[in-house]
Design a protein around this motif. Structure first.
Motif, short mmCIF file in Angstrom:
data_model
loop_
_atom_site.label_atom_id
_atom_site.label_comp_id
_atom_site.label_asym_id
_atom_site.label_seq_id
_atom_site.Cartn_x
_atom_site.Cartn_y
_atom_site.Cartn_z
N ILE A 16 0.85 -1.18 0.00
CA ILE A 16 0.00 0.00 0.00
C ILE A 16 0.89 1.24 0.00
O ILE A 16 1.70 1.44 0.91
N THR A 17 0.75 2.06 -1.03
CA THR A 17 1.58 3.25 -1.18
C THR A 17 0.89 4.50 -0.67
O THR A 17 1.56 5.48 -0.34
N ALA A 18 -0.45 4.50 -0.63
CA ALA A 18 -1.18 5.68 -0.14
C ALA A 18 -2.60 5.28 0.26
O ALA A 18 -3.19 4.38 -0.34
N LEU A 19 -3.12 5.96 1.26
CA LEU A 19 -4.53 5.84 1.64
C LEU A 19 -5.21 7.17 1.31
O LEU A 19 -4.68 8.23 1.65
N ASN A 20 -6.34 7.09 0.64
CA ASN A 20 -7.10 8.27 0.24
C ASN A 20 -6.22 9.30 -0.47
O ASN A 20 -6.12 10.45 -0.02
N PRO A 21 -5.57 8.91 -1.58
CA PRO A 21 -4.63 9.81 -2.25
C PRO A 21 -5.27 11.11 -2.75
O PRO A 21 -4.57 12.11 -2.91
N GLU A 22 -6.57 11.10 -2.98
CA GLU A 22 -7.26 12.31 -3.45
C GLU A 22 -8.11 12.91 -2.34
O GLU A 22 -9.02 13.70 -2.61
N GLY A 23 -7.86 12.54 -1.10
CA GLY A 23 -8.63 13.03 0.03
C GLY A 23 -9.75 12.08 0.39
O GLY A 23 -10.23 11.32 -0.45
N LYS A 24 -10.16 12.11 1.64
CA LYS A 24 -11.22 11.22 2.12
C LYS A 24 -12.58 11.77 1.68
O LYS A 24 -12.90 12.92 1.95
N LYS A 25 -13.38 10.93 1.03
CA LYS A 25 -14.67 11.35 0.49
C LYS A 25 -15.84 10.87 1.34
O LYS A 25 -16.86 11.53 1.41
N PHE A 26 -15.71 9.69 1.96
CA PHE A 26 -16.80 9.08 2.72
C PHE A 26 -16.29 8.61 4.08
O PHE A 26 -15.15 8.18 4.20
N ASP A 27 -17.15 8.66 5.09
CA ASP A 27 -16.76 8.29 6.45
C ASP A 27 -16.34 6.82 6.57
O ASP A 27 -15.40 6.50 7.28
N ARG A 28 -17.05 5.95 5.90
CA ARG A 28 -16.84 4.50 6.08
C ARG A 28 -16.01 3.85 4.99
O ARG A 28 -15.85 2.64 4.97
#
Length: 148
Positions: A16-28
């Motif tokens: 895994i290289t990134a989590l939410n690379p474009e920003g977090k969109k949804f809570d879950r």
């Protein structure tokens, strides 16, 4: 585990290289970006972060399978009704989703981009078409994930 090889369409270990690379969109929901360690495929995958936790830098095994039946017999893809006491491919994984391939795009230099929807959670897998040739348009399949 030779019996599961018949149902496996694709398998690799991803870092895994990134989590939410474009920003977090949804809570879950988190979107992860990852790179395959064997076939060097690129992966974008949405998953329910409320029930399954992954972190950047972690490695995970990802499998695409046509059925969860270890004997290779096809699923009806309308419901999940495992036979009591019978093992399934899902028993070996932490997180499983069922979905449908909605786009297969062939790119230059033998690359292919596969888009899959798991009830609104999306997956995009990009890599050499030699390694992804078993995945066809409109195919119903399972994605199975476990941490390494």
């Amino acid at each position: 585990m030779a019996t599961s090889a018949r149902v496996t369409l694709f398998e690799d270990i991803f870092e895994i290289t990134a989590l939410n690379p474009e920003g977090k969109k949804f809570d879950r929901v988190n979107r992860l970006a990852a790179t395959g360690t064997t076939f060097e495929c690129d992966l974008l995958l949405d998953y329910n972060c409320q029930i399954y936790s992954l972190v950047e830098g972690e490695k995970m095994t990802l499998v695409l399978a046509s059925t969860l039946n270890l004997d290779g017999s096809p699923d009806d893809h309308t419901s999940y009704n495992p036979v009591a006491g019978e093992p399934t491919l899902a028993d070996n994984y932490d997180y499983v989703m069922h979905g449908r391939v909605f786009d297969v795009s062939y790119k230059k230099d033998g690359m292919v981009e596969i888009a899959i929807s798991f009830g609104g959670l999306l997956c995009r897998l990009t890599g050499d078409q030699r390694h992804l040739s078993s995945v066809m348009p409109d195919m119903r399949l399972y994605i199975l994930v476990k941490k390494d």
